[in-house]
Design a protein around this motif. Sequence first.
Motif, mmCIF file in Angstrom:
data_model
loop_
_atom_site.group_PDB
_atom_site.id
_atom_site.type_symbol
_atom_site.label_atom_id
_atom_site.label_comp_id
_atom_site.label_asym_id
_atom_site.label_seq_id
_atom_site.Cartn_x
_atom_site.Cartn_y
_atom_site.Cartn_z
ATOM 1 N N SER A 1 -59.215 -69.333 51.817
ATOM 2 C CA SER A 1 -60.180 -68.842 50.886
ATOM 3 C C SER A 1 -61.303 -68.189 51.503
ATOM 4 O O SER A 1 -62.069 -68.855 52.451
ATOM 5 C CB SER A 1 -60.442 -69.807 49.796
ATOM 6 N N LEU A 2 -61.837 -66.778 51.209
ATOM 7 C CA LEU A 2 -62.944 -66.243 51.979
ATOM 8 C C LEU A 2 -63.764 -65.708 51.015
ATOM 9 O O LEU A 2 -63.437 -65.294 49.878
ATOM 10 C CB LEU A 2 -62.197 -65.132 52.736
ATOM 11 N N THR A 3 -64.856 -65.632 51.137
ATOM 12 C CA THR A 3 -65.969 -64.922 50.481
ATOM 13 C C THR A 3 -65.854 -63.289 50.868
ATOM 14 O O THR A 3 -65.426 -62.963 51.815
ATOM 15 C CB THR A 3 -67.383 -65.287 50.999
ATOM 16 N N LEU A 4 -66.665 -62.550 49.810
ATOM 17 C CA LEU A 4 -66.633 -61.280 50.100
ATOM 18 C C LEU A 4 -67.561 -60.930 51.430
ATOM 19 O O LEU A 4 -66.957 -59.799 52.025
ATOM 20 C CB LEU A 4 -67.331 -60.473 48.790
ATOM 21 N N GLU A 5 -68.271 -61.380 51.588
ATOM 22 C CA GLU A 5 -69.170 -61.390 52.930
ATOM 23 C C GLU A 5 -68.218 -61.519 54.061
ATOM 24 O O GLU A 5 -68.329 -60.643 55.097
ATOM 25 C CB GLU A 5 -70.555 -62.098 52.950
ATOM 26 N N LEU B 1 -66.160 -63.648 42.875
ATOM 27 C CA LEU B 1 -67.736 -63.109 43.291
ATOM 28 C C LEU B 1 -68.669 -63.258 42.035
ATOM 29 O O LEU B 1 -68.299 -63.642 40.999
ATOM 30 C CB LEU B 1 -67.623 -61.554 43.461
ATOM 31 N N LYS B 2 -69.828 -63.713 42.660
ATOM 32 C CA LYS B 2 -70.881 -64.183 41.837
ATOM 33 C C LYS B 2 -71.840 -63.088 41.197
ATOM 34 O O LYS B 2 -72.262 -63.003 40.234
ATOM 35 C CB LYS B 2 -71.873 -65.251 42.538
ATOM 36 N N VAL B 3 -72.179 -62.063 42.183
ATOM 37 C CA VAL B 3 -72.958 -61.027 41.800
ATOM 38 C C VAL B 3 -72.048 -59.737 41.729
ATOM 39 O O VAL B 3 -72.468 -59.058 40.531
ATOM 40 C CB VAL B 3 -73.881 -60.540 43.144
ATOM 41 N N PHE B 4 -70.895 -59.432 42.380
ATOM 42 C CA PHE B 4 -70.146 -58.294 42.161
ATOM 43 C C PHE B 4 -68.771 -58.477 41.724
ATOM 44 O O PHE B 4 -68.325 -59.455 41.587
ATOM 45 C CB PHE B 4 -70.016 -57.557 43.639
ATOM 46 N N ASP B 5 -68.258 -57.484 40.877
ATOM 47 C CA ASP B 5 -66.773 -57.411 40.681
ATOM 48 C C ASP B 5 -66.145 -56.376 41.699
ATOM 49 O O ASP B 5 -66.884 -55.275 41.885
ATOM 50 C CB ASP B 5 -66.769 -56.840 39.236
ATOM 51 N N THR C 1 -71.709 -53.940 39.924
ATOM 52 C CA THR C 1 -72.603 -54.897 39.696
ATOM 53 C C THR C 1 -73.268 -54.512 38.450
ATOM 54 O O THR C 1 -73.334 -53.144 37.974
ATOM 55 C CB THR C 1 -73.608 -55.059 40.664
ATOM 56 N N GLU C 2 -73.846 -55.424 37.643
ATOM 57 C CA GLU C 2 -74.481 -55.072 36.497
ATOM 58 C C GLU C 2 -76.201 -55.171 36.647
ATOM 59 O O GLU C 2 -76.559 -55.856 37.308
ATOM 60 C CB GLU C 2 -74.066 -56.259 34.985
#
Length: 207
Positions: A43-47, A175-179, A187-188
């Motif tokens: 599992s990887l984060t977007l960063e 993702l927490k901030v982005f889709d 992002t919203e």
Amino acid sequence: LRSFMNDFGGDSFFSDFFGGGGRKRGGGRGGPPAGRDLQVRLSLTLEEIVTGTSKKIKYKKMEKCPDCSGTGGTGVQSCSQCGGSGQVRRVSNSIFGQMVNVVVCPACNGQGQTITTKCRTCSGEGRKQIETTVSVNIPAGVAEGNYIPLRGMGDVAPQGGPAGDLIVLIEEEPLKVFDRHGLDLVTELAITAPQAAVGDTVVLNTL
């Protein structure tokens, strides 16, 4: 993210490099079969996906027995089931008559020989399960569902056959901030009514 991917050929570059094409492996004719391929999920984060990273993976696999060095024991004799050929013929009856199939001998795994004095540690199999750690470099731009094959890092085959592969399957953490919509990030942004009426300059979080 889009400009980075386009510099390297877009989605097609990574789909060809990670998980593209078929994989055909196995022992040679009359020889021992290859070891089993293993699969782990990473599992990887977007960063981490955007910048690339290096990960250590801990997993269990079958390795050469330390007491017999993978031989399975001492002394060999011709296999009594296949007569030393490494293959057996199986005859089955059907409405079309008898059908003959030639398969790898299950008693000697295609080697044509069996061990007379089996190793007590591995019971003649020549391998033992161990826990090991491997480092894998993840290049930037991978996507959910891509896989990275690590050749020869899977299970060692019984009695000297070639080792299988370790398949690292890439997963993307929520993702927490982005889709993420393909190569786009969404992002919203909440604004007030006056900002919407007269306009404003705001600060957005990015990677």
